[in-house]
Design an enzyme around this catalytic site. Sequence first.
Site, PDB file in Angstrom:
ATOM      1  N   ARG A 162       8.163  17.565  29.322  1.00 50.20           N
ATOM      2  CA  ARG A 162       7.496  18.856  29.117  1.00 50.20           C
ATOM      3  C   ARG A 162       7.770  19.367  27.705  1.00 50.20           C
ATOM      4  NH1 ARG A 162       9.683  19.442  34.315  1.00 50.20           N
ATOM      5  NH2 ARG A 162       8.190  19.977  35.952  1.00 50.20           N
ATOM      6  N   ILE A 163       9.021  19.267  27.302  1.00 48.55           N
ATOM      7  CA  ILE A 163       9.404  19.772  25.986  1.00 48.55           C
ATOM      8  C   ILE A 163       8.902  18.850  24.898  1.00 48.55           C
ATOM      9  CG2 ILE A 163      11.362  20.367  24.506  1.00 48.55           C
ATOM     10  CD1 ILE A 163      12.856  20.955  27.256  1.00 48.55           C
ATOM     11  N   ASP A 184       8.283   6.243  24.806  1.00 47.88           N
ATOM     12  CA  ASP A 184       8.407   6.632  26.218  1.00 47.88           C
ATOM     13  C   ASP A 184       7.825   5.508  27.063  1.00 47.88           C
ATOM     14  OD1 ASP A 184       7.884   7.732  28.848  1.00 47.88           O
ATOM     15  OD2 ASP A 184       8.185   9.714  27.992  1.00 47.88           O
ATOM     16  N   ARG A 245      20.013  16.149  26.569  1.00 45.57           N
ATOM     17  CA  ARG A 245      21.288  15.976  27.247  1.00 45.57           C
ATOM     18  C   ARG A 245      22.238  15.254  26.308  1.00 45.57           C
ATOM     19  NH1 ARG A 245      19.330  19.277  29.936  1.00 45.57           N
ATOM     20  NH2 ARG A 245      18.946  19.326  32.190  1.00 45.57           N
ATOM     21  N   ASP A 268      22.219  20.828  20.166  1.00 48.61           N
ATOM     22  CA  ASP A 268      22.411  21.938  21.103  1.00 48.61           C
ATOM     23  C   ASP A 268      23.151  21.469  22.345  1.00 48.61           C
ATOM     24  OD1 ASP A 268      21.926  24.735  21.817  1.00 48.61           O
ATOM     25  OD2 ASP A 268      20.652  23.913  23.408  1.00 48.61           O
ATOM     26  N   GLU A 273      30.677  18.227  26.771  1.00 46.77           N
ATOM     27  CA  GLU A 273      30.238  19.597  26.506  1.00 46.77           C
ATOM     28  C   GLU A 273      31.146  20.564  27.259  1.00 46.77           C
ATOM     29  OE1 GLU A 273      25.852  20.905  25.923  1.00 46.77           O
ATOM     30  OE2 GLU A 273      26.351  21.422  28.006  1.00 46.77           O
ATOM     31  N   HIS A 292      24.500  25.069  23.659  1.00 47.58           N
ATOM     32  CA  HIS A 292      23.486  24.934  24.708  1.00 47.58           C
ATOM     33  C   HIS A 292      22.660  26.224  24.843  1.00 47.58           C
ATOM     34  CE1 HIS A 292      22.789  22.146  28.361  1.00 47.58           C
ATOM     35  NE2 HIS A 292      21.692  22.845  28.133  1.00 47.58           N
TER      36      HIS A 292
END
Length: 334
Positions: A162-163, A184, A245, A268, A273, A292
């Site tokens: 989506r992003i 992809d 991720r 990010d 993390e 994040h």
Amino acid sequence: MPTDRPTAVLAMGAEVAEALFPPGLRRRLTASFAPDPVELNGSLTTPGARAALAGADILITGWRCPPLTAEVLAAAPRLRAVIHAAGTVKSLVTQAVWERGVAVSSAADANARPVADFTVAAITLAAKKALPTAARYRDGWPSFAEREGAYGRSVGIIGASRIGRRVIARLASSGNDTRILLSDPYVSRADAEALGARLCDLDELCRSSSIVSVHAPKLPETHQLLDARRLALVPDGGTVINTSRGTLVDTEALAGECATGRLNAFLDVTDPEPLPPGHALLKLPNVLVTPHIAGAQGSEVSRLGLYAIEEAERWIRGEPLHGAITAAELTRLA
């Protein structure tokens, strides 16, 4: 289908519910259900939680909602839909949900917008070499020859999520003559071209992109997708951007490349993390690590609440859910 005004239960952290549903949205939410939705802020297996779930037709979940186990579902015999007012449902939805045939929806589309905004901003800064140029500024005003521009850059997008698709669309319409590469395994060459990108394998993408942006899901096969070998393929002066991720990038290999100044990075998400205090990536002048924050934060969170309410309203009317997720799709989603 339930009655015109079904019963709903909210399951999320108390502060999450407050951010998702400020007063105006709360009024809209309560107008759709009878009685007003019960709010559960902790365990879903306490006597009080089981009593609330017993009459629930729909469960609206958010951050800090416990997993929907078989035990939880056993206390909710009327449950027909779970609408998640956040992104991924992987830690929430168990096999028992699919076995019951409960409809599942996520507000991932609403959360994708701020992540795409953040990513495109990072790509723009990366194209202008903002981080290394700012570092040079500490030693004096950078010369004209040392400056970089965003026009005509090659940007590699890993994952037509989506992003990823939103980012491609923004770049394609930016007027910067950006050459967009896409890797992809689930996208055809024709589909990539329709998006505005050229499909290629990941090695070629790394070799041919001055900016590499990660948008693939966290899966066993995507663990350290950008490992030391692939990071070495990225041209000198290139930038790695990760808003997906942390596990998709080999943290120590990237730290080594950035420490030499060969690569730059906007991260990010990281693995682990958070990063341990004093980690090299937190100190390098050509790396920006944010905690994040690319997804919905602060005032943006209410967008997720609105999306969830609109999904609930569609479900009440018997219309298809815009954020519907199936068990088969979940294996390929973030």
